[in-house]
Design a protein around this motif. Structure first.
Motif, PDB file in Angstrom:
ATOM      1  N   ALA A 127       0.835  -1.209   0.000  1.00 24.02           N
ATOM      2  CA  ALA A 127       0.000   0.000   0.000  1.00 24.02           C
ATOM      3  C   ALA A 127       0.865   1.252   0.000  1.00 24.02           C
ATOM      4  N   ARG A 128       1.925   1.231   0.780  1.00 21.45           N
ATOM      5  CA  ARG A 128       2.798   2.409   0.843  1.00 21.45           C
ATOM      6  C   ARG A 128       3.548   2.600  -0.472  1.00 21.45           C
ATOM      7  N   ALA A 129       3.993   1.484  -1.034  1.00 21.37           N
ATOM      8  CA  ALA A 129       4.720   1.587  -2.310  1.00 21.37           C
ATOM      9  C   ALA A 129       3.781   2.103  -3.403  1.00 21.37           C
ATOM     10  N   ALA A 130       2.533   1.645  -3.386  1.00 15.79           N
ATOM     11  CA  ALA A 130       1.594   2.023  -4.449  1.00 15.79           C
ATOM     12  C   ALA A 130       1.170   3.474  -4.341  1.00 15.79           C
ATOM     13  N   ARG A 133       2.543   7.079   0.075  1.00 14.58           N
ATOM     14  CA  ARG A 133       2.173   7.701   1.352  1.00 14.58           C
ATOM     15  C   ARG A 133       2.584   6.765   2.501  1.00 14.58           C
ATOM     16  N   ASP A 134       2.729   7.329   3.702  1.00 11.35           N
ATOM     17  CA  ASP A 134       3.221   6.519   4.832  1.00 11.35           C
ATOM     18  C   ASP A 134       2.181   6.226   5.906  1.00 11.35           C
ATOM     19  N   HIS A 135       1.129   7.037   5.971  1.00  8.18           N
ATOM     20  CA  HIS A 135       0.194   6.924   7.107  1.00  8.18           C
ATOM     21  C   HIS A 135      -0.800   5.779   6.913  1.00  8.18           C
ATOM     22  N   ILE A 136      -1.103   5.114   8.029  1.00 14.35           N
ATOM     23  CA  ILE A 136      -2.124   4.067   7.953  1.00 14.35           C
ATOM     24  C   ILE A 136      -3.151   4.249   9.083  1.00 14.35           C
ATOM     25  N   ALA A 200     -12.105  11.730   8.718  1.00 13.79           N
ATOM     26  CA  ALA A 200     -11.329  12.780   9.399  1.00 13.79           C
ATOM     27  C   ALA A 200      -9.828  12.529   9.248  1.00 13.79           C
ATOM     28  N   MET A 201      -9.414  11.259   9.349  1.00 12.02           N
ATOM     29  CA  MET A 201      -7.979  10.935   9.189  1.00 12.02           C
ATOM     30  C   MET A 201      -7.533  11.259   7.757  1.00 12.02           C
ATOM     31  N   CYS A 202      -8.413  10.971   6.792  1.00  9.43           N
ATOM     32  CA  CYS A 202      -8.053  11.212   5.383  1.00  9.43           C
ATOM     33  C   CYS A 202      -7.879  12.710   5.112  1.00  9.43           C
ATOM     34  N   ARG A 203      -8.633  13.529   5.832  1.00  5.73           N
ATOM     35  CA  ARG A 203      -8.500  14.980   5.648  1.00  5.73           C
ATOM     36  C   ARG A 203      -7.222  15.485   6.305  1.00  5.73           C
ATOM     37  N   LYS A 204      -6.805  14.793   7.357  1.00  3.43           N
ATOM     38  CA  LYS A 204      -5.667  15.259   8.154  1.00  3.43           C
ATOM     39  C   LYS A 204      -4.329  14.758   7.626  1.00  3.43           C
ATOM     40  N   TYR A 205      -4.321  13.511   7.135  1.00  5.31           N
ATOM     41  CA  TYR A 205      -3.042  12.880   6.757  1.00  5.31           C
ATOM     42  C   TYR A 205      -3.158  12.235   5.376  1.00  5.31           C
ATOM     43  N   PRO A 206      -2.004  12.122   4.676  1.00  7.20           N
ATOM     44  CA  PRO A 206      -2.028  11.340   3.431  1.00  7.20           C
ATOM     45  C   PRO A 206      -2.032   9.847   3.772  1.00  7.20           C
ATOM     46  N   ILE A 207      -3.174   9.207   3.643  1.00  9.43           N
ATOM     47  CA  ILE A 207      -3.348   7.828   4.119  1.00  9.43           C
ATOM     48  C   ILE A 207      -3.018   6.824   3.016  1.00  9.43           C
ATOM     49  N   ALA A 208      -2.134   5.892   3.337  1.00  6.92           N
ATOM     50  CA  ALA A 208      -1.786   4.818   2.384  1.00  6.92           C
ATOM     51  C   ALA A 208      -2.797   3.688   2.452  1.00  6.92           C
ATOM     52  N   ALA A 209      -3.220   3.344   3.679  1.00  8.18           N
ATOM     53  CA  ALA A 209      -4.081   2.155   3.821  1.00  8.18           C
ATOM     54  C   ALA A 209      -4.931   2.225   5.072  1.00  8.18           C
ATOM     55  N   PHE A 210      -6.085   1.636   4.959  1.00  9.08           N
ATOM     56  CA  PHE A 210      -6.878   1.316   6.145  1.00  9.08           C
ATOM     57  C   PHE A 210      -6.864  -0.194   6.230  1.00  9.08           C
ATOM     58  N   ILE A 211      -6.367  -0.727   7.347  1.00 10.34           N
ATOM     59  CA  ILE A 211      -6.346  -2.184   7.521  1.00 10.34           C
ATOM     60  C   ILE A 211      -7.329  -2.535   8.619  1.00 10.34           C
ATOM     61  N   ALA A 234     -16.094   3.111  -0.239  1.00  8.94           N
ATOM     62  CA  ALA A 234     -16.333   4.410  -0.886  1.00  8.94           C
ATOM     63  C   ALA A 234     -15.252   5.413  -0.476  1.00  8.94           C
ATOM     64  N   LEU A 235     -14.855   5.388   0.795  1.00 11.51           N
ATOM     65  CA  LEU A 235     -13.816   6.332   1.249  1.00 11.51           C
ATOM     66  C   LEU A 235     -12.467   6.001   0.612  1.00 11.51           C
ATOM     67  N   ALA A 236     -12.185   4.694   0.464  1.00  5.60           N
ATOM     68  CA  ALA A 236     -10.918   4.301  -0.181  1.00  5.60           C
ATOM     69  C   ALA A 236     -10.890   4.849  -1.612  1.00  5.60           C
ATOM     70  N   ASP A 237     -12.040   4.748  -2.301  1.00  6.76           N
ATOM     71  CA  ASP A 237     -12.086   5.239  -3.683  1.00  6.76           C
ATOM     72  C   ASP A 237     -11.974   6.764  -3.713  1.00  6.76           C
ATOM     73  N   LYS A 238     -12.604   7.408  -2.750  1.00 10.48           N
ATOM     74  CA  LYS A 238     -12.597   8.874  -2.737  1.00 10.48           C
ATOM     75  C   LYS A 238     -11.211   9.441  -2.405  1.00 10.48           C
ATOM     76  N   TYR A 239     -10.553   8.836  -1.417  1.00  8.14           N
ATOM     77  CA  TYR A 239      -9.274   9.406  -0.950  1.00  8.14           C
ATOM     78  C   TYR A 239      -8.047   8.659  -1.473  1.00  8.14           C
ATOM     79  N   GLY A 240      -8.264   7.603  -2.225  1.00 10.71           N
ATOM     80  CA  GLY A 240      -7.150   6.911  -2.874  1.00 10.71           C
ATOM     81  C   GLY A 240      -6.289   6.093  -1.942  1.00 10.71           C
ATOM     82  N   PHE A 241      -6.856   5.646  -0.802  1.00 17.21           N
ATOM     83  CA  PHE A 241      -6.056   4.736   0.028  1.00 17.21           C
ATOM     84  C   PHE A 241      -6.402   3.282  -0.320  1.00 17.21           C
ATOM     85  N   VAL A 242      -5.517   2.384   0.085  1.00 11.84           N
ATOM     86  CA  VAL A 242      -5.692   0.955  -0.201  1.00 11.84           C
ATOM     87  C   VAL A 242      -6.515   0.339   0.936  1.00 11.84           C
TER      88      VAL A 242
END
Ligand code: PLP
Length: 452
Positions: A127-130, A133-136, A200-211, A234-242
């Motif tokens: 997820a980070r490589a793709a 971003r570093d935040h999860i 809220a996390m997606c607005r605050k940080y560049p999120i790589a993944a939600f696990i 839907a949030l993954a699609d909106k904010y581009g996290f894995v």
């Protein structure tokens, strides 16, 4: 009262060579029963006591212990000299890949590792490589293994957790020493079933993944609320996290396609372990091609390293193939058996709990269940820890040992049925629970309290 003199002696002897006397310290329990063998749904300890097993070694035994189909497959690869070569591919690993992609249609490809922790580690790396971003994000109360990113915010006491933090994150609360301080900047724990906090996390940080586990099964069994998993998608699609579903516990236990297939929500990556190989050490990371292909990316700067001397070892690989084939037999009829047994257990437990005056609920998914001593099914860890009475849970587990029934000796730990359990086993268990709770009712009645 069951006695464990030989178990006690073995633990004290082992403590001379192994810190705490137990390999894998989360297995240290009281009483320190030393098991020697198991067959189907039953286990025997070194003192000659017999137990109906609901621990299933933290979940793998979906077919039961010592399953003859799995044993036969394992013995065959040994007898055929299918050694570990550590060079190139093998027919066996190809067979496993094809089988998993067949039974879980949303998967493009798989890779094979030994443990769930390795698989979640690699999923976060991908997820980070793709994303660059570093935040999860992870849910408070979710368990994803022992490594630095995820060894945090599990069964946190209420006093540490403080008030419920809707739409906010909890502090990073490591469950291990030795985790570099920097991880607290990158890992954000939020309430399960709380989409607002994820956004809220997606607005605050560049999120790589939600696990997340799609059902929280390391704190009993907390279901996603209707719309929660869809909302994460839907949030993954909106904010581009894995979106990573950790199906190490739920995969192959609740359905061939894991809980994702029941919920009809497709993650970007999924990890399996435990039930996939019925007790043999094997885990799988799988998912979408654009992510999985990063393991072989032509761009070395972005290629994700996948190594491991024992990955795809023929013994666990053969065990996994045999397990999945068995689960898939007769149109996966085994899951109907799980549902029938699970429902019998749930209905029986609910009746006994009510009749014996206990304020308690039974959470269940198929073959997995957990009794909480509270008046509603929990929504998240905060809700659970605020309302559950672990002491009553502890007493029930402890007293069941004397009725030859083994629930893991820690409160809020989920129980698992297997294909080897029968209706008679369920009824035997219900009789045990009835006898423990009736005895408690009588004692409490004498003391003038129902919920003591
Ligand atoms: C949901 C989940 N993910 C990951 C893991 C880690 O798996 P392992 O213990 O095989 O490393 C576990 C183990 O309990 C688990 O329950």
């Amino acid at each position: 009262m069951t006695l464990y003199p030989k178990s006690q002696a073995i633990l004290s002897e082992n403590s001379r060579f192994i810190p705490g006397g137990v390999v894998s310290t989360n297995r240290a329990v009281d009483p320190p029963i030393v098991f020697r063998r198991a067959e189907g749904a039953w286990m025997w300890d070194v003192d000659g006591n017999r137990y109906l097993d609901y621990h299933a070694a933290f979940g793998p035994y979906v077919l039961g212990h010592n399953d003859r189909h799995v044993n036969a497959a394992v013995l065959r690869v040994i007898e055929e000299g299918r050694s570990l070569f550590g060079s190139g591919t093998t027919e066996l690993e190809g067979e496993l890949g094809r089988l998993i992609c067949d039974v879980v249609p949303f998967l493009d490809s798989i890779q094979v590792l030994n443990t769930g922790s390795e698989a979640t580690y690699q999923a976060l790396r991908l997820a980070r490589a793709a994303t660059g971003r570093d935040h999860i994000i992870k849910p408070q109360g979710g368990y994803h293994g022992w490594h630095n990113d995820v060894a945090c915010n599990l069964m946190t006491p209420l006093s540490t957790l403080g008030p419920r933090r809707n739409a906010d994150e909890y502090p990073f609360l490591p469950i291990s020493g030795g985790i570099p301080a920097g991880h607290s900047e990158l890992v954000h724990a939020v309430n399960f079933n709380d989409l607002e906090s994820v956004e809220a996390m997606c607005r605050k940080y560049p999120i790589a993944a939600f696990i997340t586990e799609p059902i929280l099964q390391n704190v009993g069994l907390i279901h996603p609320q209707p719309g929660y998993l869809e909302g994460l998608r839907a949030l993954a699609d909106k904010y581009g996290f894995v979106l990573i579903f950790d199906e190490v516990k739920t995969g192959f236990r609740h359905a061939l396609g894991g809980f994702s297939s029941l919920a009809k929500v497709t993650p970007d990556l999924v990890v399996y372990g435990k039930a996939i190989a019925n007790g043999y050490p094997l885990a799988v990371i799988a998912g979408k091609k654009y992510l999985m292909d990063l393991f072989v990316s032509p761009d070395a700067s972005n290629r994700v390293l996948l190594a491991g001397t024992y990955n795809g070892h023929p013994v666990p690989t053969a065990a996994a193939i045999a397990t999945i084939k068995r689960l898939a037999e007769n149109n996966a009829a085994i899951y109907t058996h799980f549902e029938t047994l699970g429902a019998r257990m749930q209905t029986g437990l609910e009746k006994i709990l009510k009749e014996t005056g206990n304020r308690a609920v039974v959470a269940r998914q198929g073959s997995a269940f957990c009794t909480y001593f509270m008046d509603h099914l929990p929504l998240d860890w905060h809700d659970l820890i605020s309302n559950n009475d672990p002491e009553q849970d502890n007493h029930l587990r402890r007293d069941l040992l004397d009725r030859s029934i083994y629930f893991f000796q820690l409160p809020m730990k989920q129980c698992s049925l297997s294909a080897a359990h029968t209706e008679a086993d369920v009824d035997f268990t219900l009789e045990g629970v009835q006898s423990v709770l009736s005895a408690k009712l009588q004692t409490n009645g004498k003391q003038g309290s129902l919920h003591g």
